[in-house]
Design a protein around this motif. Sequence first.
Motif, mmCIF file in Angstrom:
data_model
loop_
_atom_site.group_PDB
_atom_site.id
_atom_site.type_symbol
_atom_site.label_atom_id
_atom_site.label_comp_id
_atom_site.label_asym_id
_atom_site.label_seq_id
_atom_site.Cartn_x
_atom_site.Cartn_y
_atom_site.Cartn_z
ATOM 1 N N SER A 271 0.817 -1.214 0.000
ATOM 2 C CA SER A 271 0.000 0.000 0.000
ATOM 3 C C SER A 271 0.851 1.264 0.000
ATOM 4 O O SER A 271 0.535 2.244 -0.675
ATOM 5 N N GLN A 272 1.956 1.255 0.755
ATOM 6 C CA GLN A 272 2.801 2.442 0.877
ATOM 7 C C GLN A 272 3.605 2.713 -0.391
ATOM 8 O O GLN A 272 3.827 3.865 -0.758
ATOM 9 N N LEU A 273 4.026 1.663 -1.055
ATOM 10 C CA LEU A 273 4.824 1.857 -2.266
ATOM 11 C C LEU A 273 3.967 2.012 -3.514
ATOM 12 O O LEU A 273 4.464 2.433 -4.557
ATOM 13 N N SER A 274 2.690 1.661 -3.392
ATOM 14 C CA SER A 274 1.807 1.762 -4.549
ATOM 15 C C SER A 274 1.297 3.190 -4.674
ATOM 16 O O SER A 274 0.223 3.537 -4.218
ATOM 17 N N LYS A 275 2.103 4.017 -5.274
ATOM 18 C CA LYS A 275 1.772 5.430 -5.450
ATOM 19 C C LYS A 275 1.885 5.794 -6.916
ATOM 20 O O LYS A 275 2.445 5.064 -7.730
ATOM 21 N N ASP A 276 1.364 6.982 -7.221
ATOM 22 C CA ASP A 276 1.572 7.535 -8.560
ATOM 23 C C ASP A 276 3.070 7.711 -8.777
ATOM 24 O O ASP A 276 3.783 8.135 -7.871
ATOM 25 N N PRO A 277 3.616 7.365 -9.969
ATOM 26 C CA PRO A 277 5.053 7.432 -10.200
ATOM 27 C C PRO A 277 5.669 8.811 -9.997
ATOM 28 O O PRO A 277 6.884 8.921 -9.841
ATOM 29 N N THR A 278 4.873 9.869 -9.958
ATOM 30 C CA THR A 278 5.425 11.207 -9.773
ATOM 31 C C THR A 278 5.589 11.557 -8.299
ATOM 32 O O THR A 278 6.103 12.595 -7.953
ATOM 33 N N VAL A 279 5.111 10.655 -7.397
ATOM 34 C CA VAL A 279 5.186 10.915 -5.959
ATOM 35 C C VAL A 279 6.351 10.148 -5.372
ATOM 36 O O VAL A 279 6.523 8.974 -5.639
ATOM 37 N N LEU B 103 13.776 21.129 16.647
ATOM 38 C CA LEU B 103 13.444 21.101 15.224
ATOM 39 C C LEU B 103 14.681 20.712 14.435
ATOM 40 O O LEU B 103 15.717 21.370 14.515
ATOM 41 N N LEU B 104 14.564 19.613 13.686
ATOM 42 C CA LEU B 104 15.688 19.127 12.878
ATOM 43 C C LEU B 104 15.373 19.333 11.406
ATOM 44 O O LEU B 104 14.247 19.140 10.970
ATOM 45 N N PHE B 105 16.377 19.719 10.644
ATOM 46 C CA PHE B 105 16.213 19.912 9.204
ATOM 47 C C PHE B 105 17.103 18.933 8.458
ATOM 48 O O PHE B 105 18.291 18.818 8.758
ATOM 49 N N PHE B 106 16.515 18.244 7.482
ATOM 50 C CA PHE B 106 17.274 17.295 6.673
ATOM 51 C C PHE B 106 16.888 17.452 5.211
ATOM 52 O O PHE B 106 15.812 17.935 4.889
ATOM 53 N N PHE B 107 17.757 17.009 4.333
ATOM 54 C CA PHE B 107 17.493 17.040 2.898
ATOM 55 C C PHE B 107 17.502 15.601 2.403
ATOM 56 O O PHE B 107 18.469 14.883 2.597
ATOM 57 N N PHE B 108 16.398 15.221 1.772
ATOM 58 C CA PHE B 108 16.218 13.827 1.421
ATOM 59 C C PHE B 108 16.408 13.570 -0.067
ATOM 60 O O PHE B 108 16.111 14.422 -0.900
ATOM 61 N N HIS B 109 16.855 12.390 -0.333
ATOM 62 C CA HIS B 109 17.008 11.886 -1.696
ATOM 63 C C HIS B 109 15.624 11.464 -2.192
ATOM 64 O O HIS B 109 14.955 10.644 -1.575
ATOM 65 N N VAL B 110 15.157 12.066 -3.297
ATOM 66 C CA VAL B 110 13.831 11.735 -3.827
ATOM 67 C C VAL B 110 13.899 10.397 -4.551
ATOM 68 O O VAL B 110 14.575 10.264 -5.571
ATOM 69 N N LEU B 111 13.229 9.405 -4.011
ATOM 70 C CA LEU B 111 13.235 8.063 -4.589
ATOM 71 C C LEU B 111 11.855 7.776 -5.156
ATOM 72 O O LEU B 111 10.883 7.660 -4.410
ATOM 73 N N GLN B 112 11.757 7.681 -6.453
ATOM 74 C CA GLN B 112 10.481 7.425 -7.097
ATOM 75 C C GLN B 112 10.337 5.938 -7.419
ATOM 76 O O GLN B 112 11.244 5.331 -7.971
ATOM 77 N N VAL B 113 9.202 5.395 -7.041
ATOM 78 C CA VAL B 113 8.913 3.997 -7.352
ATOM 79 C C VAL B 113 7.917 3.979 -8.497
ATOM 80 O O VAL B 113 6.715 4.137 -8.314
ATOM 81 N N THR B 114 8.432 3.820 -9.687
ATOM 82 C CA THR B 114 7.592 3.767 -10.887
ATOM 83 C C THR B 114 6.908 2.399 -10.952
ATOM 84 O O THR B 114 7.317 1.461 -10.251
ATOM 85 N N PRO B 115 5.880 2.246 -11.783
ATOM 86 C CA PRO B 115 5.230 0.931 -11.909
ATOM 87 C C PRO B 115 6.210 -0.187 -12.270
ATOM 88 O O PRO B 115 6.059 -1.322 -11.810
ATOM 89 N N VAL B 116 7.194 0.127 -13.088
ATOM 90 C CA VAL B 116 8.176 -0.895 -13.472
ATOM 91 C C VAL B 116 8.996 -1.331 -12.258
ATOM 92 O O VAL B 116 9.223 -2.529 -12.024
ATOM 93 N N LYS B 117 9.449 -0.359 -11.454
ATOM 94 C CA LYS B 117 10.219 -0.681 -10.247
ATOM 95 C C LYS B 117 9.342 -1.418 -9.238
ATOM 96 O O LYS B 117 9.808 -2.333 -8.552
ATOM 97 N N PHE B 118 8.090 -0.991 -9.128
ATOM 98 C CA PHE B 118 7.169 -1.644 -8.206
ATOM 99 C C PHE B 118 7.041 -3.132 -8.543
ATOM 100 O O PHE B 118 7.098 -3.994 -7.655
#
Length: 327
Positions: A124-132, A154-169
């Motif tokens: 459920s968590q990984l099943s997202k629109d590929p742009t999210v 308050l902590l500030f971090f910069f995250f690596h955007v990891l997209q799970v496309t349908p193919v990767k899913f």
Amino acid sequence: MCHRFFFLLLLLVYGHSLFSVLFFFLFVFFFTAPLVGVFSLTPWSTHLFERLHDDAVSVRKSSLMVISHMILNGVLKGRGQMAPVAACLEDAERKVADLANLFFHELSKRAGNPIYNLLPDTISQLSKDPTVSVLGFGEQRGCMVRWCDGHSHLLFFFFHVLQVTPVKFKSIFKFLLSFISKDAQTVALVGKLCQRFAESMDEQQWRDIAYCLTQLPYNVRCLRKIIEGFQFYKVQMQDDSVYDCFTVIVGKARKTNAKKPEVHDELEEWATKLERLNQGLNEEASSEGAAVGEEADAAKETGDNDGEEEESEDEDVGMLDVSDDDE
């Protein structure tokens, strides 16, 4: 005091790739069995999983090593938090992907196969629109953390955007679902996935769930379980991608149960309903049509019999006429 200085030290090294190795050893040291009762991992577990999306490969790798160590040694449960770990199977860095692969292989060897319990939420968590991005981590820039001493920071971090496309899913769950081999677990998982259709309004999630169902075997029990859940996914049959997945399931079920006539009629009736729903027709029309067809056949058969009787009577009359002429 010990808690305060410990978390202060973690704060100093947490967001810096230069200290990723130190970050790894700090967690391993402070959260191994002798100190679990002294230091609470709960306030930090979420942020530890978030580091799997760091821009620095070394931080992602070290974080995955920490998480693997914790879960495999029973220090951390990971329920509801395994989506980022599963996403690492498709990490651009081969070493990170290999570590994730090894982790799931080792986890599958544990008693009861914990992967089974983690799958529904992870799907459920990984099943997202590929742009999210996964779990929205790509958009998060700050968070409040409450230490064990009650103070908030308050902590500030910069995250690596990891997209799970349908193919990767598909690649991720083709791998993970291969660890589900017990019949009871397979049947239960089929039931849970069917229910997820009714809980989602997103078309891509429907397609992802349907794909996951295609990766499971369909003996008699599993076949009857998915037929039993018909009400949960019948609306989604109008989506061609979802219907195509169910067509694959029908094909697998026919092949697996070819020598089991007790489920043949159920399977074919189910397949007909799926086809009609995909065509936008009423699921019950097939049975009604069959009844009408049976009535038509019966009427035709009755008419043929009447015709035969009339022909027989004509022949008898003809024979009588001939006899009278002879006399």
